[in-house]
Design an enzyme around this catalytic site. Structure first.
Site, short mmCIF file in Angstrom:
data_model
loop_
_atom_site.label_atom_id
_atom_site.label_comp_id
_atom_site.label_asym_id
_atom_site.label_seq_id
_atom_site.Cartn_x
_atom_site.Cartn_y
_atom_site.Cartn_z
N HIS A 27 9.31 7.82 -4.18
CA HIS A 27 10.26 8.56 -5.02
C HIS A 27 9.83 8.46 -6.48
O HIS A 27 10.19 7.53 -7.19
CB HIS A 27 11.68 8.00 -4.85
N HIS A 29 9.14 11.20 -9.88
CA HIS A 29 9.20 12.56 -10.42
C HIS A 29 8.04 12.78 -11.38
O HIS A 29 7.85 12.01 -12.33
CB HIS A 29 10.52 12.78 -11.15
N GLY A 205 18.43 17.37 -9.27
CA GLY A 205 19.35 17.86 -10.28
C GLY A 205 20.74 17.28 -10.12
O GLY A 205 20.94 16.33 -9.35
N HIS A 232 18.18 13.86 -2.57
CA HIS A 232 18.91 12.99 -3.47
C HIS A 232 20.37 12.90 -3.00
O HIS A 232 21.02 13.92 -2.78
CB HIS A 232 18.90 13.55 -4.89
N GLU A 235 23.65 8.73 -5.44
CA GLU A 235 23.26 8.27 -6.78
C GLU A 235 24.37 8.61 -7.76
O GLU A 235 25.08 7.73 -8.25
CB GLU A 235 21.94 8.90 -7.22
N ASP A 322 11.26 6.16 -9.80
CA ASP A 322 12.03 7.36 -10.12
C ASP A 322 11.38 8.11 -11.28
O ASP A 322 10.78 9.17 -11.08
CB ASP A 322 13.48 7.02 -10.43
#
Length: 379
Positions: A27, A29, A205, A232, A235, A322
């Protein structure tokens, strides 16, 4: 000690306590992993105004801005990174540097996610944007291997859950996975994926108010074509979002998932049992979770983070950064914090790396190879 780059470059290095155990990252980005110096250079080329023009100061600005306790405010920092990632050349450069930073951090496999729909301002098509990232990842992999190392890097394409392109992105993922079917990297490692290939789909998002169920048509297309999905959930929203990701999205992994036990601390409820007993991997990102307030129910430190309870309770926990830039972190830094602040052992860390190897969206033969490397190093 494994050598990585500093805040001036990209990430923090660990303190060496783990030793040479290799890592797998599930995970990460891409638009949260840029080197501050690269942002400065790319922004200058397009006359994009930054809050700081010194790389060290800019790195601090990203970290400070992300330490808001709010996912929504955390996400605003990406306005600057996506702004400088609007050409094929910029995307390829960022992707190549990402692989080099991962290799320096001790990773042997990484699955980097990003949202192509956010990178079309400069005139690129979705396919051209994905091609550019694939080229950059492939260059990075080749450079690592040419220097005697090993890393594999693949893409997970995200659709933005508050926008309306999920169907288009899902079809793009299906087409790319089909095209890559049976294609592996040249070399002696069985099942190794072709560098930069697309392997899965994600929804990213704002989570709260934008459930996975809003994208049922796209998610059904992926299921029909047997394309892996990681979503996702858990969270910025509670356990119900995890249930929605599993039911509406048929997710094989959950991005974060840290709020699973918020209303079920003993992990005895049907959702907890399903996630644990089916070995659904939780892609946990401790430093990021602290910044966004995702674990405020438990506390405000790594020691308080529910990752420890999840691991001890038998859930398939994995560990990821992340957004390396915003959290000033790396996989090895996250592991170092668990060792020093949460009472973890090296065996705990080896166990969650084995979880990540087994949950990777790669052929079983390559999962086995990754697991063997981890087991050999931790023996």
């Amino acid at each position: 000690m494994r050598q990585s780059t500093s805040t001036e470059g990209s990430v923090r290095a660990m303190d060496g306590a783990l030793g040479p155990i290799p890592a797998v990252c599930l995970h990460d980005h891409l638009d949260g992993a840029l080197r501050p110096a690269t942002i400065v250079e790319l922004a200058r080329e397009i006359n994009h105004e930054l809050p700081e023009t010194d790389p060290v100061a800019l790195g601090r600005w990203f970290e400070d801005s992300a330490n808001s306790g709010s996912l929504e405010r955390y996400l605003t920092t990406f306005e600057h990174t996506t702004a400088v990632m609007q050409t094929a050349e910029a995307l390829a450069r960022v992707a190549e540097e990402y692989v080099l930073d991962c290799a320096a951090d001790g990773l042997i496999h990484t699955e980097v996610r990003w949202a192509p729909e956010q990178h079309l301002v400069g005139g690129l098509t979705l396919d051209q944007a994905v091609d550019a990232v694939q080229d950059g990842l492939a260059r990075g992999v080749a450079e690592v291997k040419a220097s005697g190392g090993h890393i594999s890097a693949v893409q997970i394409l995200c659709a933005m859950r508050h926008l309306d392109k999920s169907g288009e992105i899902a079809q793009l993922v299906v087409d790319r996975v089909r095209a890559a079917a049976g294609t592996t990297s040249p070399g002696d490692v069985p099942g190794e994926p072709a560098p930069g290939s697309v392997v899965a789909f994600d929804l990213a998002g704002p989570e709260k108010g934008f459930p996975a169920s809003d994208h049922r048509q796209a998610l059904h297309l992926l299921t029909e074509n047997l394309v892996p999905v990681t979503l996702h959930a858990g969270e910025a929203d509670g356990a119900e979002s995890i249930r929605d990701a599993l039911v509406s999205g048929r997710a094989l992994r959950i991005g974060h998932g840290v709020r699973l036990l918020e209303d079920d601390p003993e992990a005895t409820g049907p959702l907890s049992r399903w996630v644990r007993d089916r070995h659904i991997a939780l892609e946990v990102c401790p430093c990021s979770n602290l910044q966004t307030g995702a674990i405020s129910h438990w506390g405000e430190s790594i020691k308080d983070h529910p990752i420890t309870q999840l691991h001890r309770s038998g859930f398939t926990v994995t560990l990821s950064p992340d957004n390396r830039l915003m959290s000033a972190t790396s996989v090895s830094h996250e592991m170092s914090l668990l060792l020093s602040e949460a009472g973890w052992s090296n065996q705990d860390l080896a166990d969650i790396q084995l979880n990540a190897a087994r949950a990777a969206f790669v052929p079983r033969a390559y999962q086995d190879w990754l697991a063997e490397r981890i087991e050999e190093a931790s023996a």
